[in-house]
Design a protein around this motif. Sequence first.
Motif, PDB file in Angstrom:
ATOM      1  N   ARG A  68       0.621  -1.526   0.003  1.00 56.25           N
ATOM      2  CA  ARG A  68      -0.128   0.253   0.266  1.00 56.25           C
ATOM      3  C   ARG A  68       0.960   1.890   0.297  1.00 56.25           C
ATOM      4  NH1 ARG A  68      -2.444  -1.704   3.449  1.00 56.25           N
ATOM      5  NH2 ARG A  68      -4.955  -2.808   2.421  1.00 56.25           N
ATOM      6  N   ARG A  69       2.034   1.112   0.622  1.00 58.60           N
ATOM      7  CA  ARG A  69       3.402   2.614   0.985  1.00 58.60           C
ATOM      8  C   ARG A  69       3.698   2.799  -0.029  1.00 58.60           C
ATOM      9  NH1 ARG A  69       7.934   2.705   2.046  1.00 58.60           N
ATOM     10  NH2 ARG A  69       7.942   0.448   2.682  1.00 58.60           N
ATOM     11  N   GLN A  70       3.597   1.627  -1.420  1.00 56.70           N
ATOM     12  CA  GLN A  70       4.746   1.527  -2.833  1.00 56.70           C
ATOM     13  C   GLN A  70       3.127   2.048  -3.399  1.00 56.70           C
ATOM     14  OE1 GLN A  70       6.909  -2.115  -3.481  1.00 56.70           O
ATOM     15  NE2 GLN A  70       6.728  -2.666  -1.696  1.00 56.70           N
ATOM     16  N   ILE A  71       2.430   1.724  -3.609  1.00 54.28           N
ATOM     17  CA  ILE A  71       1.258   2.246  -4.758  1.00 54.28           C
ATOM     18  C   ILE A  71       1.144   3.707  -4.120  1.00 54.28           C
ATOM     19  CG2 ILE A  71      -0.974   2.072  -5.279  1.00 54.28           C
ATOM     20  CD1 ILE A  71      -1.554  -0.989  -4.443  1.00 54.28           C
ATOM     21  N   GLU A 114      -4.946  -1.260  -6.945  1.00 58.47           N
ATOM     22  CA  GLU A 114      -5.708  -1.421  -5.249  1.00 58.47           C
ATOM     23  C   GLU A 114      -6.669  -2.323  -5.236  1.00 58.47           C
ATOM     24  OE1 GLU A 114      -7.363   2.688  -5.232  1.00 58.47           O
ATOM     25  OE2 GLU A 114      -5.432   3.379  -3.883  1.00 58.47           O
ATOM     26  N   LYS A 115      -7.586  -2.481  -6.067  1.00 63.37           N
ATOM     27  CA  LYS A 115      -8.053  -3.308  -6.733  1.00 63.37           C
ATOM     28  C   LYS A 115      -7.924  -4.968  -6.177  1.00 63.37           C
ATOM     29  CE  LYS A 115     -11.675  -5.851 -10.281  1.00 63.37           C
ATOM     30  NZ  LYS A 115     -11.713  -5.501 -11.409  1.00 63.37           N
ATOM     31  N   GLU A 116      -6.239  -4.767  -7.162  1.00 59.94           N
ATOM     32  CA  GLU A 116      -5.507  -6.222  -6.961  1.00 59.94           C
ATOM     33  C   GLU A 116      -5.359  -6.308  -5.306  1.00 59.94           C
ATOM     34  OE1 GLU A 116      -5.637  -9.248  -9.006  1.00 59.94           O
ATOM     35  OE2 GLU A 116      -6.595  -7.546 -10.535  1.00 59.94           O
ATOM     36  N   LEU A 117      -4.463  -5.346  -4.342  1.00 57.27           N
ATOM     37  CA  LEU A 117      -4.201  -5.691  -3.260  1.00 57.27           C
ATOM     38  C   LEU A 117      -5.687  -6.263  -2.557  1.00 57.27           C
ATOM     39  CD1 LEU A 117      -2.362  -5.266  -1.296  1.00 57.27           C
ATOM     40  CD2 LEU A 117      -2.555  -2.952  -1.138  1.00 57.27           C
ATOM     41  N   LEU A 162      -6.308 -10.034  -2.619  1.00 57.82           N
ATOM     42  CA  LEU A 162      -4.648 -10.000  -1.621  1.00 57.82           C
ATOM     43  C   LEU A 162      -4.976 -10.747  -0.251  1.00 57.82           C
ATOM     44  CD1 LEU A 162      -1.993 -11.044  -1.733  1.00 57.82           C
ATOM     45  CD2 LEU A 162      -1.230  -9.476  -1.696  1.00 57.82           C
ATOM     46  N   GLU A 163      -6.391  -9.746   0.324  1.00 55.69           N
ATOM     47  CA  GLU A 163      -5.850  -9.018   1.740  1.00 55.69           C
ATOM     48  C   GLU A 163      -6.900 -10.785   1.862  1.00 55.69           C
ATOM     49  OE1 GLU A 163      -5.639  -4.582   2.891  1.00 55.69           O
ATOM     50  OE2 GLU A 163      -7.346  -5.316   1.872  1.00 55.69           O
ATOM     51  N   LYS A 164      -7.818 -11.113   0.839  1.00 57.00           N
ATOM     52  CA  LYS A 164      -9.162 -12.342   1.100  1.00 57.00           C
ATOM     53  C   LYS A 164      -8.148 -13.280   1.036  1.00 57.00           C
ATOM     54  CE  LYS A 164     -12.444  -8.164   0.062  1.00 57.00           C
ATOM     55  NZ  LYS A 164     -14.003  -8.711  -0.847  1.00 57.00           N
ATOM     56  N   GLN A 165      -7.101 -13.838   0.051  1.00 58.22           N
ATOM     57  CA  GLN A 165      -6.815 -15.149  -0.248  1.00 58.22           C
ATOM     58  C   GLN A 165      -5.447 -15.807   1.437  1.00 58.22           C
ATOM     59  OE1 GLN A 165      -7.193 -16.501  -2.962  1.00 58.22           O
ATOM     60  NE2 GLN A 165      -8.132 -14.582  -3.284  1.00 58.22           N
ATOM     61  N   PRO A 166      -6.059 -16.121   1.556  1.00 62.10           N
ATOM     62  CA  PRO A 166      -5.747 -17.504   2.649  1.00 62.10           C
ATOM     63  C   PRO A 166      -3.533 -17.393   1.950  1.00 62.10           C
ATOM     64  CG  PRO A 166      -6.612 -18.872   1.994  1.00 62.10           C
ATOM     65  CD  PRO A 166      -7.022 -17.361   1.008  1.00 62.10           C
ATOM     66  N   PHE A 167      -3.260 -17.154   3.179  1.00 59.10           N
ATOM     67  CA  PHE A 167      -1.351 -17.747   2.566  1.00 59.10           C
ATOM     68  C   PHE A 167      -0.625 -18.116   2.235  1.00 59.10           C
ATOM     69  CE2 PHE A 167       2.953 -17.864   3.863  1.00 59.10           C
ATOM     70  CZ  PHE A 167       3.692 -16.746   3.688  1.00 59.10           C
ATOM     71  N   LEU A 206       1.845  -7.775  -8.402  1.00 60.27           N
ATOM     72  CA  LEU A 206       1.929  -6.312  -8.144  1.00 60.27           C
ATOM     73  C   LEU A 206       2.893  -5.686  -7.958  1.00 60.27           C
ATOM     74  CD1 LEU A 206      -0.193  -7.139  -5.197  1.00 60.27           C
ATOM     75  CD2 LEU A 206      -0.486  -5.178  -6.713  1.00 60.27           C
ATOM     76  N   ASP A 207       4.228  -6.965  -7.511  1.00 54.37           N
ATOM     77  CA  ASP A 207       5.761  -7.357  -7.544  1.00 54.37           C
ATOM     78  C   ASP A 207       6.623  -5.817  -9.084  1.00 54.37           C
ATOM     79  OD1 ASP A 207       6.367  -6.989  -5.118  1.00 54.37           O
ATOM     80  OD2 ASP A 207       6.941  -9.457  -5.142  1.00 54.37           O
TER      81      ASP A 207
END
Length: 801
Positions: free
Chosen positions: A256-259, A273-276, A279-284, A296-297
Amino acid sequence: MEENMPVIMPALALRGLTVFPNMLLHFDVGRESSIKALDEAMTSGQTIFLVAQRELAVENPQEGDLYAVGTISNVRQILRLPGDNVRVMVEGVSRGRLCQLVETNPYLSAEVEEIPGEAPVKRSARTEALIRQTYELFETYIELAPKMTPDILLSVLSSEDPGYIADYIAQNLPMRTGDKQAILEELRPVRRLEKLCQNLRREVEILELEQEMQGKVRDQLTRSQRDYVLREQLKVLQHELGEDQQGGDQELYDYRRQIEKAKLPVEVKEKLEKELRRLEKQPFGSAEATVLRNYLDTVLELPWGKKTKERVNVAAARKTLDADHFGLEKVKTRILEFLAVKQLAPQLKGQILCLVGPPGVGKTSIASSVAKAIHRNMARISLGGVHDEAEIRGHRKTYVGAMPGRIIAAIRQAGSCNPLLLLDEIDKLGNDQRGDPASALLEVLDGEQNATFRDHFLEVPFDLSDVLFITTANTLDTIPRPLLDRMEVIELTSYTDEEKLQIAKRHLLPKELKRHGLSRAQLKVSDDAIRSLIRGYTREAGVRVLERQLGALCRKAAMRVVSDGVKSVHITAENLETYLGIPRYHPDRLPRTEQVGVVNGLAWTSVGGEILEVEVGVVPGTGKIELTGNLGDVMKESAHAALTYIRSRAHQLGIDEEFYKTKDIHIHFPEGAVPKDGPSAGIAITTAMVSALTEIPVRRDLAMTGEVTLRGRVLPIGGLKEKTMAAYRNGIRTVLLPVDNEKDLEEIDQTVRAGLRFVTVEQVDAVLAEALALELAPGNKELQHPMGEGTHCAERPGLTQ
């Protein structure tokens, strides 16, 4: 203690705990006043009054903070614990009512009135039904409650007293303090049991609901979902412990800081931001999370909005280009023009230049010089052999191993939005079932479209309008027309011997000396030696072979310096053969005498110009014509057109008009393994056939190029600069060329123009008059001056020897 008489005794305020009569209970005590009250009761052997306080947070309760009804108890045991805590075991004796607090310091001392025990209840059907219902509910509760043991049920079943049953169950049931206090304050046994039954029924319903919900959740949770729940719980724990970064996961916070920090267009920022959020909803550790992290990278590594400061100083750029390259004036002029316009109009978008020329003439290296001259970062993309469209546009990010295309990868490598991208070998693109990369380049190399170039991996537009594209190719024939239309073509032609000499002295020899660890004093090469080296050991349009031969000289010199102890090696034209062996090529290979049926043609190849000998033999036969020498269709058509022209002019040429019936003609192009095709050998074939049929020799110091029609007209050709350079290199003195190519003489090198005599011809008659060394047979009224003294030959003024 007399009945109903108030008695003063130590009191203990309980927090979240209620003690019932006839129950044995142990609990921990931490407050100093409570510990002193226990000590006093234990020491004096008297009872203690245990009463619950209304608010758990009150540290020093007063009379108003305590309930009115408590339990008079005996202290059975006191155990000292580490940390000034005490564990006490008490036994409830009877209920008591708090009359008043006598003392609060050093411990609570209360005036307590004992509430007498209730009389035995008369058994009735209603009481029995109530007891049975309580048994059933308590049994159900024990089955549902995770921490209840079945042994507790035995103590209940052994009693028939409703008051005792209510007190026992309430003591062992984890109810709220207010509910327990209500049961404690109820003095009527049956009514007390009814209250307990209501609370027990509510607790059973809650437990059943909890188990039902847990069952549903357990059925729906998969392994990854359980991991997700555990990690969410871990996040909450980390948040409570203050170990997280600004309330979120460290990785997500960094993204989020890089964006926020990057200078992203609005569309790109919304996409990331949509892809982020996904990612928050995905299990690790899930596959989808890995894809999103990779995406994102990759996007955040691109140089969004980063540009290098361009140098638009034309004089400084000219100095840099001249220092790195000798010659190439047309390319340098075009680059300097671009900079001049950039200086006047900074908003000028990137250009697309295409450098076309033989191998080794410096197409790739000049792009590096341009990048250095204008202070742009450079990235090189080799397109040779690329046959997959995804190499240009990238793969969809959902594929395994997906990555951006080479264009976006080069932008990331360059580290700026306005680099110089070199697309090397664009003429060697392939295509197969996976797509056509040349078509994918149409958008990239279009200044009007590439401002919104979309890579399949990125899925967002990237602006390529500030990129300066330079492409290289050996030939334009294999580049699709729509792609070629988008580029400005600049031709880099072959170097003359004099240019090669200067390149060798200024660039190649110092470079090779440095590579081989030699100083200028240890190896000296004369100009004549370099000239001999160029003529006798190289045959190329560029300077790659020349560079390798200079490297060979450096190795020979290094061997002598190391082995023989020689301090300096001096190479001249006389001793060059000692180091490199016998010369491979003999440029002045012209025959000593004129020959019949042999003509020097001129051909263009991808490595420069070449002399192409045409031999024609005429033998008695039945009129067959044979073509040999690995010829293409165009060359074969030229031979047939030449034969038809000769038949139509046989009388004027002094040739037997029936020759096509009585003689066989064999046309041969030596070096048959080399493929030969192209519209430039027509007049050479015609001249050779006329020479063979008339037995008139052809001038040995003459070469020609041009195509012939059935009416004898000479058509223009291409590659004149390379062809004339080949003629000059091979000792030719006169070159015949079509009159329509007269305008191309301006582009020929000055050295070549000074060394050759150019004759422009419009009809084959003029070609024959110039080429045939002997006067034609009588009766030929049109060709009376075979050496070109008539009006049929148009010599270019100022270019004759």
